[in-house]
Design a protein around this motif. Structure first.
Motif, PDB file in Angstrom:
ATOM      1  N   ALA A  16       4.838  16.484  -2.918  1.00 25.69           N
ATOM      2  CA  ALA A  16       4.050  17.703  -2.739  1.00 25.69           C
ATOM      3  C   ALA A  16       4.183  18.275  -1.337  1.00 25.69           C
ATOM      4  O   ALA A  16       4.368  17.554  -0.359  1.00 25.69           O
ATOM      5  N   ILE A  17       4.030  19.594  -1.261  1.00 25.67           N
ATOM      6  CA  ILE A  17       4.089  20.285   0.021  1.00 25.67           C
ATOM      7  C   ILE A  17       3.036  19.743   0.990  1.00 25.67           C
ATOM      8  O   ILE A  17       3.301  19.601   2.189  1.00 25.67           O
ATOM      9  N   LYS A  18       1.857  19.424   0.488  1.00 21.20           N
ATOM     10  CA  LYS A  18       0.808  18.924   1.385  1.00 21.20           C
ATOM     11  C   LYS A  18       1.234  17.623   2.064  1.00 21.20           C
ATOM     12  O   LYS A  18       0.899  17.380   3.229  1.00 21.20           O
ATOM     13  N   HIS A  19       2.009  16.805   1.355  1.00 22.58           N
ATOM     14  CA  HIS A  19       2.485  15.554   1.947  1.00 22.58           C
ATOM     15  C   HIS A  19       3.601  15.819   2.960  1.00 22.58           C
ATOM     16  O   HIS A  19       3.671  15.163   4.007  1.00 22.58           O
ATOM     17  N   MET A  20       4.464  16.790   2.643  1.00 20.43           N
ATOM     18  CA  MET A  20       5.518  17.130   3.597  1.00 20.43           C
ATOM     19  C   MET A  20       4.924  17.712   4.872  1.00 20.43           C
ATOM     20  O   MET A  20       5.378  17.396   5.981  1.00 20.43           O
ATOM     21  N   LEU A  21       3.903  18.550   4.743  1.00 17.79           N
ATOM     22  CA  LEU A  21       3.269  19.098   5.934  1.00 17.79           C
ATOM     23  C   LEU A  21       2.637  18.000   6.779  1.00 17.79           C
ATOM     24  O   LEU A  21       2.671  18.059   8.013  1.00 17.79           O
ATOM     25  N   SER A  25       0.845  -1.192   0.000  1.00 15.19           N
ATOM     26  CA  SER A  25       0.000   0.000   0.000  1.00 15.19           C
ATOM     27  C   SER A  25       0.879   1.239   0.000  1.00 15.19           C
ATOM     28  O   SER A  25       1.932   1.274   0.636  1.00 15.19           O
ATOM     29  N   CYS A  26       0.451   2.230  -0.763  1.00 13.64           N
ATOM     30  CA  CYS A  26       1.140   3.515  -0.834  1.00 13.64           C
ATOM     31  C   CYS A  26       0.047   4.574  -0.894  1.00 13.64           C
ATOM     32  O   CYS A  26      -0.452   4.913  -1.968  1.00 13.64           O
ATOM     33  N   LEU A  27      -0.337   5.074   0.269  1.00 16.49           N
ATOM     34  CA  LEU A  27      -1.513   5.927   0.395  1.00 16.49           C
ATOM     35  C   LEU A  27      -1.132   7.268   1.008  1.00 16.49           C
ATOM     36  O   LEU A  27       0.037   7.635   1.014  1.00 16.49           O
ATOM     37  N   GLY A  28      -2.129   7.996   1.516  1.00 12.80           N
ATOM     38  CA  GLY A  28      -1.873   9.338   1.999  1.00 12.80           C
ATOM     39  C   GLY A  28      -1.602   9.414   3.479  1.00 12.80           C
ATOM     40  O   GLY A  28      -0.522   9.069   3.957  1.00 12.80           O
ATOM     41  N   ASP A  29      -2.597   9.839   4.222  1.00  8.10           N
ATOM     42  CA  ASP A  29      -2.435  10.093   5.646  1.00  8.10           C
ATOM     43  C   ASP A  29      -2.914   8.883   6.453  1.00  8.10           C
ATOM     44  O   ASP A  29      -3.412   7.896   5.900  1.00  8.10           O
ATOM     45  N   VAL A  30      -2.782   8.997   7.762  1.00  7.62           N
ATOM     46  CA  VAL A  30      -3.151   7.904   8.666  1.00  7.62           C
ATOM     47  C   VAL A  30      -4.589   7.418   8.432  1.00  7.62           C
ATOM     48  O   VAL A  30      -4.816   6.207   8.332  1.00  7.62           O
ATOM     49  N   GLN A  66       3.787  26.104   5.093  1.00  7.89           N
ATOM     50  CA  GLN A  66       2.399  26.537   5.273  1.00  7.89           C
ATOM     51  C   GLN A  66       2.113  27.815   4.495  1.00  7.89           C
ATOM     52  O   GLN A  66       1.019  27.967   3.912  1.00  7.89           O
ATOM     53  N   LYS A  67       3.068  28.728   4.460  1.00  5.32           N
ATOM     54  CA  LYS A  67       2.889  29.960   3.688  1.00  5.32           C
ATOM     55  C   LYS A  67       2.630  29.639   2.222  1.00  5.32           C
ATOM     56  O   LYS A  67       1.728  30.200   1.601  1.00  5.32           O
ATOM     57  N   VAL A  68       3.442  28.746   1.673  1.00  5.66           N
ATOM     58  CA  VAL A  68       3.301  28.410   0.253  1.00  5.66           C
ATOM     59  C   VAL A  68       2.014  27.636   0.005  1.00  5.66           C
ATOM     60  O   VAL A  68       1.347  27.820  -1.011  1.00  5.66           O
ATOM     61  N   SER A  69       1.642  26.770   0.948  1.00  2.94           N
ATOM     62  CA  SER A  69       0.435  25.956   0.761  1.00  2.94           C
ATOM     63  C   SER A  69      -0.815  26.815   0.653  1.00  2.94           C
ATOM     64  O   SER A  69      -1.810  26.409   0.035  1.00  2.94           O
ATOM     65  N   GLN A  70      -0.778  28.023   1.203  1.00  4.92           N
ATOM     66  CA  GLN A  70      -1.935  28.914   1.187  1.00  4.92           C
ATOM     67  C   GLN A  70      -1.985  29.796  -0.061  1.00  4.92           C
ATOM     68  O   GLN A  70      -3.001  30.468  -0.297  1.00  4.92           O
ATOM     69  N   LEU A  71      -0.910  29.791  -0.859  1.00  7.75           N
ATOM     70  CA  LEU A  71      -0.891  30.596  -2.077  1.00  7.75           C
ATOM     71  C   LEU A  71      -1.787  29.988  -3.154  1.00  7.75           C
ATOM     72  O   LEU A  71      -2.129  28.805  -3.088  1.00  7.75           O
ATOM     73  N   ASP A  72      -2.148  30.815  -4.132  1.00  9.48           N
ATOM     74  CA  ASP A  72      -2.961  30.350  -5.269  1.00  9.48           C
ATOM     75  C   ASP A  72      -4.266  29.720  -4.804  1.00  9.48           C
ATOM     76  O   ASP A  72      -4.669  28.649  -5.282  1.00  9.48           O
ATOM     77  N   LEU A  97       3.422  14.755  11.829  1.00 13.94           N
ATOM     78  CA  LEU A  97       3.762  13.545  12.578  1.00 13.94           C
ATOM     79  C   LEU A  97       5.036  13.754  13.401  1.00 13.94           C
ATOM     80  O   LEU A  97       5.132  13.295  14.543  1.00 13.94           O
ATOM     81  N   VAL A  98       6.017  14.455  12.822  1.00 12.06           N
ATOM     82  CA  VAL A  98       7.234  14.789  13.565  1.00 12.06           C
ATOM     83  C   VAL A  98       6.871  15.619  14.793  1.00 12.06           C
ATOM     84  O   VAL A  98       7.365  15.378  15.903  1.00 12.06           O
ATOM     85  N   GLN A  99       5.987  16.582  14.599  1.00  9.20           N
ATOM     86  CA  GLN A  99       5.568  17.437  15.696  1.00  9.20           C
ATOM     87  C   GLN A  99       4.861  16.639  16.784  1.00  9.20           C
ATOM     88  O   GLN A  99       5.108  16.828  17.978  1.00  9.20           O
ATOM     89  N   GLU A 100       3.981  15.723  16.367  1.00 13.06           N
ATOM     90  CA  GLU A 100       3.260  14.902  17.342  1.00 13.06           C
ATOM     91  C   GLU A 100       4.218  14.023  18.139  1.00 13.06           C
ATOM     92  O   GLU A 100       4.080  13.892  19.367  1.00 13.06           O
ATOM     93  N   ILE A 101       5.183  13.424  17.463  1.00 12.98           N
ATOM     94  CA  ILE A 101       6.167  12.589  18.150  1.00 12.98           C
ATOM     95  C   ILE A 101       6.995  13.430  19.120  1.00 12.98           C
ATOM     96  O   ILE A 101       7.238  13.048  20.265  1.00 12.98           O
ATOM     97  N   SER A 102       7.433  14.592  18.659  1.00 13.99           N
ATOM     98  CA  SER A 102       8.262  15.455  19.497  1.00 13.99           C
ATOM     99  C   SER A 102       7.512  15.901  20.738  1.00 13.99           C
ATOM    100  O   SER A 102       8.065  15.946  21.837  1.00 13.99           O
TER     101      SER A 102
END
Length: 303
Positions: free
Chosen positions: A236-241, A66-71, A278-284, A246-251
Motif C-alpha cells: 500500500a501507498i501508506k506503507h511506502m510513504l 513479527s511483521c507489523l507496521g510502523d516503528v 502523497q497526492k494519491v494518498s489524499q484522493l478519495d 525513514l529514507v528521508q530521516e536517514i538522509s
C-alpha cells in the motif's frame, strides 16, 4: 521441525508468510492485534493456530517473528510495557520483518538483549506475490550464527536470504531497496503514459522491455496494473510513504540536510516520488493511501 514458532502480525504479508511456515511442517501460533481480518485466512486455512493474547502466542516459542507496521507498532508489540519480551522464554530469538529503519532496530535489539533474548532485523522485499509464493528476499542484520540457526525458516518463506551485517544492516539495505522501488514507479508510470500516447499495447511494453536491459520486478508485476487501473494493494501507498519517511530521516541525519528544499536538491527523484504518493494518498477522502503503489499513476491523471 521441533522449533516452536510465534508469528506476530498476520496482515497481507504476515498472514501469507506464516502460512508458508505451517505448510513446511512447522508448529506456528499466530497473533494479530485485530481479530477477524480476512488476511488471517491463509494462515488458519493452512492449519496455523490463532492465539487470543500476545502472552499465549510467545510464551513457549523458540523463534518469534513479527511483521507489523510502523516503528511505534513494532516497539509496542515487542518491547512495550505489555510487549512480547515480557512473556518470552530465555534466549528466544526475535526476528522482525517490518521496515523500521536501523536506529529503531538497534533500540529494540538492545532492549531484548538486555532481557536475555536475541534479535535479527530481517525486512523483506517481494510484495504480496512473494509472500504468497514463498519467494521473498530477506535482508538480515545480526549475529550470523542466529541466522544460520533459523535459515530453514527463512527458506520456507523466501528464495533469497542475505546476511547484510550487524544489527540494523538489514534495515539499511531495505531502505536502499525502497529508494529504488519508488523511483522505478516514477519511470513505470511515465512509460505507460508514453505507450498510451503512442498507441502501443502496454502488454507489448511489458513483454519486450521486460526481456531486456529495462527489465525489473516492477515492470513485470505492476506494469499492466498501472496500464489497466488495477490499484488493489500488494504493497500500500501508506506503507511506502512510511518507508520513504525513514529514507528521508536517514538522509537528513547522514547528509546534514536541514530542510525539505535541501532534501529535494540532494535526492530529487525520491522527493518527487514522495510528492506523487502523497497526492494519491489524499484522493478519495484519504482512502487513496490504501491503494497499491501502482496507483501513483493517479497523480499524473490529476495533474
Amino acid at each position: 521441525m521441533t522449533q516452536k514458532i510465534a508469528f506476530l502480525g498476520l496482515g497481507l504479508m504476515g498472514g501469507a508468510m506464516a502460512a508458508n511456515l505451517v505448510k513446511r511442517g512447522y508448529s506456528v501460533i499466530g497473533w494479530n492485534r485485530t481479530q477477524g481480518r480476512p488476511t488471517l485466512a491463509p494462515f488458519t486455512n493452512a492449519g496455523g493456530t490463532l492465539a487470543q493474547t500476545l502472552q499465549e502466542a510467545v510464551s513457549d516459542a523458540d523463534v518469534i517473528f513479527s511483521c507489523l507496521g510502523d516503528v511505534p507498532d513494532v516497539t509496542e508489540v515487542l518491547i512495550g510495557e505489555h510487549g512480547a519480551m515480557n512473556f518470552a522464554k530465555a534466549n528466544a530469538l526475535f526476528i522482525d520483518t517490518s521496515t523500521i529503519g536501523s536506529d529503531a532496530a538497534k533500540v529494540i535489539a538492545n532492549a531484548l538483549m538486555h532481557d536475555g533474548l536475541r534479535f535479527l532485523d530481517a525486512p523483506v522485499s517481494g510484495g504480496d506475490v512473494g509472500a504468497r509464493n514463498g519467494t521473498l528476499t530477506f535482508m538480515v542484520g545480526g549475529n550470523p550464527e542466529d541466522l544460520q540457526e533459523c535459515r530453514p525458516l527463512f527458506e520456507a518463506m523466501g528464495s533469497n536470504i542475505k546476511h547484510c551485517g550487524a544489527i540494523g544492516s538489514g534495515q539499511a539495505v531495505k531502505l536502499c531497496n525502497q529508494t529504488l522501488v519508488s523511483v522505478y514507479m516514477l519511470a513505470l508510470c511515465e512509460t505507460m503514459q508514453m505507450a498510451k500516447k503512442m498507441g502501443i499495447d502496454p502488454q507489448l511494453v511489458v513483454d519486450v522491455c521486460g526481456s531486456g536491459a529495462a527489465g525489473s520486478w516492477a515492470l513485470t508485476n505492476l506494469g499492466m496494473k498501472v496500464a489497466t487501473g488495477d490499484y488493489q494493494p500488494g504493497f500500500a501507498i501508506k506503507h511506502m510513504l512510511k518507508d520513504l519517511r525513514l529514507v528521508q530521516e536517514i538522509s537528513q541525519g547522514v547528509g546534514q540536510i536541514s530542510d525539505s528544499q535541501d532534501f529535494a536538491t540532494n535526492l530529487p527523484a525520491i522527493a518527487l516520488a514522495i510528492e506523487n504518493f502523497q497526492k494519491v494518498s489524499q484522493l478519495d477522502d484519504g482512502q487513496g493511501a490504501e491503494q497499491g503503489t501502482q496507483a501513483m499513476i493517479r497523480a499524473y491523471h490529476s495533474a
